[in-house]
Design an enzyme around this catalytic site. Structure first.
Site, PDB file in Angstrom:
ATOM      1  N   GLU A 120       0.794  -1.349  -0.070  1.00 18.01           N
ATOM      2  CA  GLU A 120      -0.014   0.068   0.099  1.00 18.01           C
ATOM      3  C   GLU A 120       0.911   1.307   0.060  1.00 18.01           C
ATOM      4  O   GLU A 120       0.423   2.322  -0.410  1.00 18.01           O
ATOM      5  CB  GLU A 120      -0.890  -0.125   1.228  1.00 18.01           C
ATOM      6  CG  GLU A 120      -1.748   1.049   1.110  1.00 18.01           C
ATOM      7  CD  GLU A 120      -2.940   1.263   1.978  1.00 18.01           C
ATOM      8  OE1 GLU A 120      -2.932   0.646   3.127  1.00 18.01           O
ATOM      9  OE2 GLU A 120      -3.927   1.818   1.558  1.00 18.01           O
ATOM     10  N   THR A 168      -4.861   9.475  -0.882  1.00 20.43           N
ATOM     11  CA  THR A 168      -4.344   9.321   0.530  1.00 20.43           C
ATOM     12  C   THR A 168      -2.922  10.284   0.433  1.00 20.43           C
ATOM     13  O   THR A 168      -2.859  10.834   1.490  1.00 20.43           O
ATOM     14  CB  THR A 168      -3.979   8.199   0.802  1.00 20.43           C
ATOM     15  OG1 THR A 168      -5.198   7.375   0.881  1.00 20.43           O
ATOM     16  CG2 THR A 168      -3.434   8.024   2.217  1.00 20.43           C
TER      17      THR A 168
HETATM   18  N1  LIG Z   1      -5.137  -2.452  -6.631  1.00 18.19           N
HETATM   19  C1  LIG Z   1      -5.261  -0.847  -6.476  1.00 18.19           C
HETATM   20  N2  LIG Z   1      -6.389  -0.587  -6.064  1.00 18.19           N
HETATM   21  C2  LIG Z   1      -6.844   0.576  -5.776  1.00 18.19           C
HETATM   22  N3  LIG Z   1      -6.030   1.790  -6.010  1.00 18.19           N
HETATM   23  C3  LIG Z   1      -4.813   1.487  -6.667  1.00 18.19           C
HETATM   24  C4  LIG Z   1      -4.261   0.092  -6.729  1.00 18.19           C
HETATM   25  N4  LIG Z   1      -3.033   0.000  -7.035  1.00 18.19           N
HETATM   26  C5  LIG Z   1      -2.705   1.421  -7.088  1.00 18.19           C
HETATM   27  N5  LIG Z   1      -3.732   2.369  -6.772  1.00 18.19           N
HETATM   28  C6  LIG Z   1      -3.757   3.450  -6.987  1.00 18.19           C
HETATM   29  O1  LIG Z   1      -4.092   4.117  -5.631  1.00 18.19           O
HETATM   30  C7  LIG Z   1      -4.778   5.159  -5.475  1.00 18.19           C
HETATM   31  C8  LIG Z   1      -5.950   5.046  -4.618  1.00 18.19           C
HETATM   32  O2  LIG Z   1      -5.421   4.908  -3.389  1.00 18.19           O
HETATM   33  P1  LIG Z   1      -5.549   5.867  -2.119  1.00 18.19           P
HETATM   34  O3  LIG Z   1      -5.317   6.994  -2.478  1.00 18.19           O
HETATM   35  O4  LIG Z   1      -4.572   5.382  -0.842  1.00 18.19           O
HETATM   36  O5  LIG Z   1      -6.854   5.877  -1.683  1.00 18.19           O
HETATM   37  P2  LIG Z   1      -7.912   4.656  -1.497  1.00 18.19           P
HETATM   38  O6  LIG Z   1      -7.028   3.471  -0.767  1.00 18.19           O
HETATM   39  O7  LIG Z   1      -9.016   5.079  -0.386  1.00 18.19           O
HETATM   40  O8  LIG Z   1      -8.541   4.043  -2.463  1.00 18.19           O
HETATM   41  C9  LIG Z   1      -5.328   5.612  -6.802  1.00 18.19           C
HETATM   42  O9  LIG Z   1      -4.315   6.791  -7.390  1.00 18.19           O
HETATM   43  C10 LIG Z   1      -5.013   4.377  -7.721  1.00 18.19           C
HETATM   44  O10 LIG Z   1      -4.580   4.618  -9.028  1.00 18.19           O
HETATM   45  N1  LIG Z   2      -4.284   6.351   8.236  1.00 16.29           N
HETATM   46  C1  LIG Z   2      -4.341   6.661   6.675  1.00 16.29           C
HETATM   47  C2  LIG Z   2      -5.854   5.986   6.108  1.00 16.29           C
HETATM   48  C3  LIG Z   2      -5.891   5.980   4.507  1.00 16.29           C
HETATM   49  O1  LIG Z   2      -7.189   5.330   4.520  1.00 16.29           O
HETATM   50  P1  LIG Z   2      -7.570   5.409   2.995  1.00 16.29           P
HETATM   51  O2  LIG Z   2      -8.759   4.520   2.854  1.00 16.29           O
HETATM   52  O3  LIG Z   2      -8.064   6.669   2.618  1.00 16.29           O
HETATM   53  O4  LIG Z   2      -6.694   4.719   2.050  1.00 16.29           O
HETATM   54  C4  LIG Z   2      -4.531   8.189   6.162  1.00 16.29           C
HETATM   55  O5  LIG Z   2      -5.423   8.759   7.097  1.00 16.29           O
HETATM   56  O6  LIG Z   2      -3.708   8.710   5.588  1.00 16.29           O
END
Ligand SMILES: Nc1ncnc2c1ncn2[C@@H]1O[C@H](COP(=O)(O)OP(=O)(O)O)[C@@H](O)[C@H]1O
Ligand SMILES: N[C@@H](CCOP(=O)(O)O)C(=O)O
Length: 293
Positions: A120, A168
């Site tokens: 992640e 995030t």
């Molecule tokens: N397998 C995946 N599933 C979802 N998002 C992904 C994945 N791999 C990479 N990403 C990227 O991660 C971002 C989303 O993650 P994040 O910003 O942490 O929000 P959330 O975890 O709530 O979806 C997007 O930009 C997406 O392109």
């Molecule tokens: N502790 C993290 C949790 C991010 O959760 P997401 O569901 O938005 O990926 C933060 O607050 O940055």
């Protein structure tokens, strides 16, 4: 082939930034893996057009590398990316569990948490285990460093997802650099209240524990309509409201019979500021489930 269903998760829960998380019983991602000489990724479903298939840019690619487990990985997205419902974390957790089984690595779910967390981190920029821990272990989780504690709580929730995208990575940029002693004492008190509520299955205590004066206000400013939605949810019976994860999702704790009315009120709250949204009437659920063909 190994198939894993990994749940959406709501991290932070207000007072537990980067520590608290809860698995939701819906929505979820489904991942299917087959052995291959090199890792390839095929993404379908909700928001798949925004998710890279290059293993270097997808959370599951880093997990496959960490486990030395090259595979063809098909991801069926049920959790919209950039939603605050742990979409990237669900994929990373599902890939860790699936590849661990496919290659008989023999690691426990708790041992897979930091591996999924590394996956992640490729998108969030920093390791935080509060999505991958509940996605793998289920329930309410407290992740501190490499130690994770779980509570099998049964708390009704409503997660309302506006048509806004907040990554995030961007939302972590607005987190305050420090806290005053007054903010620290307030946060510890609310975190203890929330944890007690989870242990007692008490929605009222869980809701009270969601209050946060440190991170949530900064993130709420990124979500158009947050104040309207929060007030509408509380008026409809929610015991507490906070930003889900890094947002833009908004999470409400409640009693079982109030979910439908709260969901409608939250959608209406966003509509008042011209934002479309969808609400999931859900609850704290179990962790990822695995099937081997
Ligand atoms: N397998 C995946 N599933 C979802 N998002 C992904 C994945 N791999 C990479 N990403 C990227 O991660 C971002 C989303 O993650 P994040 O910003 O942490 O929000 P959330 O975890 O709530 O979806 C997007 O930009 C997406 O392109
Ligand atoms: N502790 C993290 C949790 C991010 O959760 P997401 O569901 O938005 O990926 C933060 O607050 O940055």
């Amino acid at each position: 082939m190994v198939t894993v269903r990994a749940p959406a998760t709501s991290a932070n829960l207000g007072s537990g930034f980067d520590v608290f998380g809860a698995a939701l019983d819906r929505p979820a991602d489904v991942i299917r893996v087959e052995k291959a000489d090199r890792t390839t990724i095929d993404v379908r479903g909700y928001g798949s057009e925004f998710i890279p298939e290059d293993p270097a840019d997808n959370t599951v690619g880093a997990v496959a590398e960490a486990l030395d487990a090259p595979a063809h990985i098909r991801i069926d997205k049920g959790i919209r990316p950039s939603s605050g419902l742990g979409s990237s974390g669900a994929s990373a957790a599902a890939a860790a569990l699936a590849l661990n089984e496919l290659y008989d690595r023999g690691l426990s779910r708790k041992e897979l948490v930091p591996i999924a967390g590394k996956g992640e981190a490729t998108v969030s920029g920093e390791v935080h285990l509060d999505n991958v821990a509940p996605a793998l272990l289920g329930g309410f989780t407290v992740a501190t460093g490499r130690d994770v504690t779980t509570v099998d709580a049964d708390i009704p929730l409503v997660a309302c997802l506006p048509e806004i995208a907040i990554s995030t990575r961007d939302a972590r940029d607005v987190v305050p650099a420090g806290a005053t002693m007054e903010q620290l004492v307030y946060t510890v008190g609310r975190a203890a209240t929330l944890t007690t509520g989870m242990c007692r299955n008490d929605p009222r205590l869980v809701g009270k524990g969601m209050h946060d004066r440190l991170v949530t206000p900064a993130r709420a400013d990124l979500i158009s309509g947050y104040d309207e939605v929060r007030e509408a949810a509380l008026a409809a019976g929610a015991t507490g409201v906070t930003v889900s994860g890094a947002g833009p999702g908004v999470l409400a704790a409640c009693y079982p019979g109030d979910r439908r009315e709260i969901a409608a009120a939250m959608v209406e709250g966003f509509a008042e500021v011209g934002v479309d949204s969808r609400a999931y009437q859900t609850k704290i659920g179990g962790g990822a489930t695995l099937h081997r063909d």
